[in-house]
Design an enzyme around this catalytic site. Structure first.
Site, mmCIF file in Angstrom:
data_model
loop_
_atom_site.group_PDB
_atom_site.id
_atom_site.type_symbol
_atom_site.label_atom_id
_atom_site.label_comp_id
_atom_site.label_asym_id
_atom_site.label_seq_id
_atom_site.Cartn_x
_atom_site.Cartn_y
_atom_site.Cartn_z
ATOM 1 N N LYS A 78 0.800 -1.230 0.000
ATOM 2 C CA LYS A 78 0.000 0.000 0.000
ATOM 3 C C LYS A 78 0.829 1.274 0.000
ATOM 4 C CE LYS A 78 -4.348 -1.551 0.402
ATOM 5 N NZ LYS A 78 -5.457 -1.103 -0.459
ATOM 6 N N SER A 101 1.037 -9.690 -0.571
ATOM 7 C CA SER A 101 0.721 -8.264 -0.509
ATOM 8 C C SER A 101 1.077 -7.602 0.809
ATOM 9 C CB SER A 101 -0.754 -8.044 -0.830
ATOM 10 O OG SER A 101 -1.566 -8.824 0.020
#
Lengths: 309, 309
Positions: free
Chosen positions: B46, B295
């Site tokens: 992110k 991720s």
């Protein structure tokens, strides 16, 4: 053994061992570099030395097969190296070795025997095992080929992190330390090298000027269960190691938790112990560019949950 | 958004974001490459998108400060990016977000408000929060600048792993997927791109040809709690995504355990879900060179022990 031997080992390992990542953490300090041998093949730095050793054997030695005694990481390293080189391997492991380590050695196709490590010194058990099997014995640490292989981790660390003023190395038998100290003292003679251990056997031996013998220690760092430093590695350490500090089980656990949460690193107790020395304040870098060896990550999920739960 | 936007984002992120390691595992297969964004700053991919977005703001927007709504990783990414760029940040987080994520956002110096995510759709809660605060709203996924930043992970993966035939990407709102699919379809047009999710909202939306809305899902992948795909990302995914597969909580937990034991990787549930799709056999590479996005790793030790214990 000198820097050239380590460089030769690096050529042997090129394309075979992983070049493991170097991580940083602002919490630990701007100039702290963690060499993550937890990502090495077999889950620990041991593969470097074992593969270098096995590669040095002649045809006759290879034909006899190799044997080793180890609480785990050296066992995995010998088993994996033997498989890679097409050599038969038999490993003597303590019956209370972590199940994850027993399973891994088995998975690499080596034959396993177990023994009670509290009833017999490791050196003696290993000697008897090798005689009985008539195989080439692969020491876990007390050999220049093992140490030269292990030292390639420090060579890579210096290439990636640049010049270091301080290097923290977990110390058990002394193979990793002998290799890493040889590298950094050759390349940056002013750097300080500090060993970190759980039992105090190396520290007390260095203070005494001779290898002392202790009962089998009972701490959580199963990679550092030795009752005496290596004979050859002790001479190297006397010459090159500036200091040795001790960490408690609680300090090791705190470091494992820190490395998990903040750096997303899985470490085994002996793998986290050099970081523990920093976090617990036993070593204060005070601005020194500092290398930290994370020697392995073979803790196993079940044991990790047990230790942390 | 196209490949040039991702390349521009890569220049913005150069020297700011970590270039995360790419790992391999023989158990997963010889041609499987794991891009480990768990080692990204803030613990997840992110940061790439948030920093790229904040870097694009003009003086007036920066002066107003930024706000965001997030279950955790986007919150950390915005807070960390804002601190790096000297921008004030306020974050609205679900009151049941993992404590480790709340603590991290606080640690980066952002102001935190909490809300009940089961009583109000995230989009609505975010809109109201941004209006009340009169700050620049940073969407978690539904913006080309966010997706272009996230896509730099795929750019690096292709540079390190070489050509890929298949790419597995965790899919929530669709920012990571939009960025990564854009990159791989531009560079290797024949490659297949498969999304992996826990709730099925993206799969069902793609099948329906329009964004469906579901109740707030209750699974362990707290990074994939969305009730609807993003508006803009959905259009990108309709064009570029070949398939979406689902994984159960048990499959995700098995992947987290596998990554811990075998690869020494700390992953959060949504971080492990693309690996879970491989391990559970929902996707069979059958020799295809396969990229897998890990991720994030912000699971927190306590939650990890709870999930695995």
């Amino acid at each position: 053994m000198n820097l050239d031997d380590v460089r030769a080992a690096a050529r042997v390992l090129d394309g075979v061992a992983h070049r493991t990542p170097v991580m940083t953490s602002r919490t630990l300090g701007d100039g702290v570099f963690l060499k993550c041998e937890s990502f090495q093949r077999g889950g620990a730095f041991k593969f470097r030395g074992a593969y270098n050793f096995l590669s040095s054997l002649d045809e006759e030695e290879r034909a006899r097969g190799v044997c080793a005694i180890s609480s785990g990481n050296h066992a995995q390293a010998v088993a994996l190296s033997a498989r890679e080189l097409g050599i038969r391997a038999a490993i003597l492991m303590p019956e209370d070795a972590p199940p994850a380590k027993l399973a891994a050695v088995d998975g690499y196709g080596a034959e396993i025997e177990t023994y009670d490590r509290y009833s017999m010194p490791q050196v003696q058990a290993g000697r008897e095992f090798a005689e009985r099997r008539q195989m080439t014995f692969v020491t876990a640490y007390d050999d220049p080929r093992i140490a030269a292989g292990a030292g390639t981790a420090a060579l890579e660390l210096l290439e990636d992190a640049g010049e270091l003023d301080l290097l923290l190395v977990p110390v058990g038998g002394g193979g990793l330390m002998a290799g890493c100290a040889t590298v950094i003292k050759a390349l940056h003679p002013g750097a300080r090298v500090i060993g970190v251990e759980a039992s105090g056997v190396v520290k007390r031996s260095l203070e005494a000027g001779e290898r002392i013998q202790i009962p089998v220690p009972r701490h959580i760092a199963d990679g550092q269960m030795l009752t005496q430093p290596g004979e050859w590695t002790f001479e190297v350490m006397r010459e090159l190691v500036d200091d040795v500090v001790l960490c408690s089980d609680d300090e090791i656990l705190a470091a494992m938790a820190f490395l998990f949460d903040r750096l997303k690193l899985v470490t085994e107790p002996s793998g986290a112990i050099a970081t523990a020395a920093l976090l617990a304040g036993h070593v204060r870098p005070e601005g020194a560019r500092t290398g930290v060896l994370i020697s392995g990550g073979n803790v196993g999920l079940e044991r990790f949950v047990g230790l942390m739960g």
